[in-house]
Each structure stands twice: as C-alpha cells, then as structure tokens.
Design an enzyme around this catalytic site. Structure first.
Site, PDB file in Angstrom:
ATOM      1  N   GLU A  38       2.448  73.747  18.067  1.00 50.15           N
ATOM      2  CA  GLU A  38       3.886  73.835  17.773  1.00 50.15           C
ATOM      3  C   GLU A  38       4.127  74.406  16.376  1.00 50.15           C
ATOM      4  O   GLU A  38       5.041  75.222  16.172  1.00 50.15           O
ATOM      5  CB  GLU A  38       4.529  72.453  17.888  1.00 50.15           C
ATOM      6  CG  GLU A  38       4.610  71.974  19.328  1.00 50.15           C
ATOM      7  CD  GLU A  38       4.971  70.492  19.434  1.00 50.15           C
ATOM      8  OE1 GLU A  38       5.749  70.003  18.612  1.00 50.15           O
ATOM      9  OE2 GLU A  38       4.446  69.833  20.346  1.00 50.15           O
ATOM     10  N   LYS A  67       1.743  58.694  23.259  1.00 50.86           N
ATOM     11  CA  LYS A  67       1.871  60.130  22.994  1.00 50.86           C
ATOM     12  C   LYS A  67       0.624  60.751  22.358  1.00 50.86           C
ATOM     13  O   LYS A  67      -0.037  60.157  21.524  1.00 50.86           O
ATOM     14  CB  LYS A  67       3.068  60.404  22.074  1.00 50.86           C
ATOM     15  CG  LYS A  67       4.417  60.183  22.700  1.00 50.86           C
ATOM     16  CD  LYS A  67       4.728  61.127  23.855  1.00 50.86           C
ATOM     17  CE  LYS A  67       4.967  62.543  23.410  1.00 50.86           C
ATOM     18  NZ  LYS A  67       6.236  62.693  22.690  1.00 50.86           N
ATOM     19  N   SER A 117       2.543  59.632  18.023  1.00 51.01           N
ATOM     20  CA  SER A 117       3.936  59.343  17.698  1.00 51.01           C
ATOM     21  C   SER A 117       3.994  57.998  16.988  1.00 51.01           C
ATOM     22  O   SER A 117       3.193  57.110  17.260  1.00 51.01           O
ATOM     23  CB  SER A 117       4.760  59.305  18.986  1.00 51.01           C
ATOM     24  OG  SER A 117       5.869  58.446  18.839  1.00 51.01           O
ATOM     25  N   HIS A 120       7.378  85.174  35.477  1.00 46.80           N
ATOM     26  CA  HIS A 120       8.618  84.360  35.442  1.00 46.80           C
ATOM     27  C   HIS A 120       8.298  82.860  35.422  1.00 46.80           C
ATOM     28  O   HIS A 120       9.107  82.061  35.889  1.00 46.80           O
ATOM     29  CB  HIS A 120       9.531  84.663  36.637  1.00 46.80           C
ATOM     30  CG  HIS A 120       9.709  86.122  36.914  1.00 46.80           C
ATOM     31  ND1 HIS A 120      10.709  86.880  36.345  1.00 46.80           N
ATOM     32  CD2 HIS A 120       8.983  86.980  37.683  1.00 46.80           C
ATOM     33  CE1 HIS A 120      10.604  88.132  36.764  1.00 46.80           C
ATOM     34  NE2 HIS A 120       9.563  88.233  37.574  1.00 46.80           N
TER      35      HIS A 120
END
Ligand code: ARG
Length: 457
Positions: A290, A283, A277, A156
């Site tokens: 992804e 970043k 970025s 979980h």
C-alpha cells in the site's frame, strides 16, 4: 559563513535572505561529487598552466583531506553556508589561504552545480538499476517455481483465460526490464561534462574540457555553454523514468493487495513484511504494498515540480533551478526505499497455488478454447463463439462448468462436439498449448526467464 560574492555589497545579508536562499540542507549530500569535480578541475588548471602546477597539487591534496575529514566526521558541514560549493571552497581557502582562492579560476557555480547534479544522479541511477536487477532476478526465480501454477488471467478484473502465476510475474519482469533500459538511456544523455560553460558564456581561459571529462568518467562535453548550465532535462528524464518504475510497482502492489485478501487468497506475505491492526487481532495487512502504491504519487509530484520549475525560465541560469534538487533527490530516494522493501516482500511471499487453481476452475476461462475446438472441427470462429456463449449461459443456469456439463447438452447446442472436448478445455492443456512466443506455456515462460536473466547479468 561568508558569501563568495561579497565584493560589491555594502551591507550584511539579512538572516531571512540567507535562510531562504540557502540550499545547503539538501545539496550537502553532493559533497563528494563537489570535491571530486573540484579536484579534476584543479588538476586540469595545473596541467594547462592556467594556475601553477605546485598550487594545483596543493589544492588537490587538501581537497582529498577535506573529503576524508567530512567522511570521517572530523569536519562537520556548516548548515549556515549558502550551499555546498561555498562551504567546500571556504574550507579550502581557510586551510590554504591564497592558494585555495585559485580553485574557482575559469569556473562558475553555475557549471559547478550542473556538474555536481549530473555526477550525483549518475551514481543514483547505478544504484537504482542494481536494485531493479535484484527484483527482476527474484521475479525470474519465483516465476520458475510457479511456471505450472495455473491461475486465471484477467481483463476488466473478470476471469478471462488461463495463464500461470509464473507467466503473470514475468509480465512485471518485462516492464522492469524496460525501466532499466530507460534509466540507461537517460544516463547516456546525462553523461556530458558541463564544466567549461562558466556562468553562461564559457571562458577565455584555455581549458582542456576533455581532460576533465575523462578524469570524471564523462563520455564527452556539453555542446553549448548556455545549455550546459541552464537545462535540467536530464533531471526531468530521470524523474519520468522513475515515475514509470513507480507506475509498475504500484500496479504490482495493487495486485499483491488484492491477492492477499480473503476474496482472492492467492498469496500470503511473510510476517516480516506485513503489519497488524491495533484493534483487530485477526488482521494481517499488506502495508508495504500500500505504501509503495501511495508513494508513487510523490514521484509523479516530483516530476510535475521539475517540469513546472523549468517551463518558463529564460536562458540561462536562474535561481528557480535550485528547486531541481529536492524534487529529483526525493524521487530517487523514494524509489530506492520502495525497492528496498518491495523486493524481499516478493521474495518471501508464499504462493497459494491451490487457491489459484480453484479460482481458475470457475469463471469459464476455457470458453475461448472451447470455441477454438469447434473451429478445429471446421466451424467458422464467429459461429463457434456463439455456440460456446450459449453453453456458458446454460452452465450458469444449471450451476455447472464447461468441465462438468454433460456431452448431450453440448451436442444439443452443436452436433460437432464429441468426448474430446473435455480434453480440449482442460486448463492444463489450454496453457500447455499456448506455445506462442511470450505465451504462458512452461516452455515459453522458461524462455522469457532465460532472456530476462541474460539481460540483467
Ligand atoms: N545553490 C545553487 C543551485 O543549487 C548553486 C548555483 C548558484 N548560482 C548562482 N548563480 N547563484 O542552483
């Protein structure tokens, strides 16, 4: 480019029909398989006397030249052709005249395309399997390096029990090993020769199908001519096996993405496998992970396309089936592309073991071991579970951990506790004691690595 089926038509084909009907833009990638299949077919036609041996020899020799010419760039594939089969046969006939026209004896494009896809996908399966093996080996090596790196195991997404990073990585190796198995299994069923099925009803010529099967490395020949030309279940099986590969890579990617966040900081990806970025100078983004997670959707889509194309068509061949290629090729290409980037990303990532260990120290992941300690002292597990639950609640109240809770607090909850409890709940010991086959102990993970390595070598 002329069609192969001109005879009964009086009018030229409308441009719209040709554009819509043509598959050359995506089946041109099968040129090598198409030519090799034709060489085997022509060899058999010559050997069985269905055509003259001298003509068969000429056909085979010229097909080999055509193959070289395409590979070397001397011959460009005509993108106006109906499909790759038409183009190759047309080129052969342009070069050999009447003799070239004998190649298609006892063959239909229906069994020819069924052959070409099988040959192409067998090769793709081998390539993907090699890439999967490479990733599994990278995981084995990383797991070996991190077999003592304690981290929290989760259920979980809540800290649950102590494991090691090595153990966690080997879970993915186990999944990918099953993927390899599935690909292998799929290849077995794909590995039958459809040539000889003709358009649908076989042929009256005395073909030697087994000879062609041997020449092309097939295990056998298809059992029924209607089925041989009209099923694409092997494409669906492959898309399904590839979908599972993507499920696994996608879950792994999701974890990489989390682990890279400042909230976890369990791993740091190499600069070469991260992106920045355009506006936020600080970043460092896990774009590869992804994209892999995102591209899983394409592959599931390809599987759905294939299932939907096939589900409602009467036997045997229907043009709907031309839709098989873009879908299965996209699935194959996507998986290869994902593995190409994913494997070196994993290989080069830095594991931040101290951060994992610090996360493991919080979250009471040794509570089960604490309860087991009481069981060792004779308490039934349910009572031990309840007592430990009370201790956890106490720790939360006091801002302590089971490791820092004083012994008298332990004793106040259950008088079976003594000093040894601190050894029993030591995370390194909790992991070391999990010697069970498949568990996180060093010995057990080493065994998993050994077995996995054996399977991929
Ligand atoms: N381009 C076709 C395909 O991919 C080849 C088979 C053509 N057969 C036919 N009966 N029109 O399915």
């Amino acid at each position: 480019m002329a069609q192969l089926w001109k005879g009964r038509f009086k009018k030229e084909l409308a441009k719209e029909t040709n554009d819509f009907n043509s598959s050359i833009s995506f089946d041109c990638r099968m040129f090598e398989e198409d030519i090799k299949g034709s060489i085997a077919h022509a060899t058999m036609l010559g050997a069985t006397g269905i055509i003259d041996k001298s003509e068969s020899d000429k056909i085979c020799a010229e097909l080999a030249v055509i193959l070289d010419d395409i590979k070397s760039g001397k011959l460009a594939i005509d993108m106006e052709a109906e499909d790759i089969h038409t183009f190759i046969e047309g080129e052969l006939t342009a070069r050999l005249g009447q003799t070239g026209k004998r190649l298609h004896t006892a063959r239909s494009r229906n069994d020819q395309v069924a052959l070409d896809i099988r040959m192409t996908l067998k090769k793709e399966i081998d390539e993907i399997s090699d890439k999967l093996k490479e990733l599994i080996l990278v995981l084995c090596n990383k797991a070996d390096e991190n077999k003592t790196a304690i981290m929290p195991g989760y259920t979980h997404l809540q800290r649950a029990q102590p494991i090691t990073f090595g153990h966690h990585l080997m879970a993915y190796a186990a999944m990918l090993l099953r993927d390899l198995d599935r690909l292998d299994d799929c290849k077995k069923r794909m590995n039958v020769l459809p040539l000889g099925s003709g358009a649908l009803a076989g042929t009256t010529y005395p073909l030697d199908r087994n000879m062609v099967a041997n020449l092309l490395g097939f295990d056998g020949v298809s059992a029924n001519s209607l089925d041989g030309v009209s099923d694409r279940d092997f494409c669906i099986e492959l898309a399904s096996a590839l979908s599972l590969v993507m499920v696994h890579l996608s879950r792994f990617s999701e974890e990489i993405i989390m682990w890279c966040s400042w909230e976890f900081k369990f791993v740091e990806l190499d600069d070469a496998f991260s992106t920045g970025s355009s506006i936020m100078p600080q970043k460092k983004n896990p774009d590869i992970a992804e994209l892999v997670r995102g591209k899983s959707g394409r592959v599931f889509g390809d599987l759905t396309t294939l299932l939907t194309v096939m589900k409602g068509i009467a036997l045997a061949y229907n043009k709907d089936m031309q839709e098989d290629k873009e879908a299965i090729f996209d699935a194959v290409d996507t998986v290869k592309m994902c593995l190409n980037a994913f494997t070196p990303m994993i290989d080069t990532m830095t594991v931040l073991g101290d951060n994992m260990r610090a996360a493991a120290a919080k979250g009471f992941i040794n509570a089960t071991d604490c309860a087991d300690y009481l069981v060792g002292k004779g308490l039934p597990f349910r009572d031990a579970y309840k007592a430990t639950g009370e201790l956890v609640a106490l720790c939360i109240d006091k801002g302590l951990t089971l490791e820092t809770l004083p012994l008298d607090e332990y004793k106040a909850v259950c008088d079976l506790f003594d000093d040894e409890v601190y050894t029993a709940i030591n995370l390194e010991k909790c992991v070391a004691d999990r010697l069970v086959e498949g568990g996180p102990s060093v010995q057990s993970v080493e065994k998993q690595i050994e077995i996995a390595k054996k399977q991929v070598s």
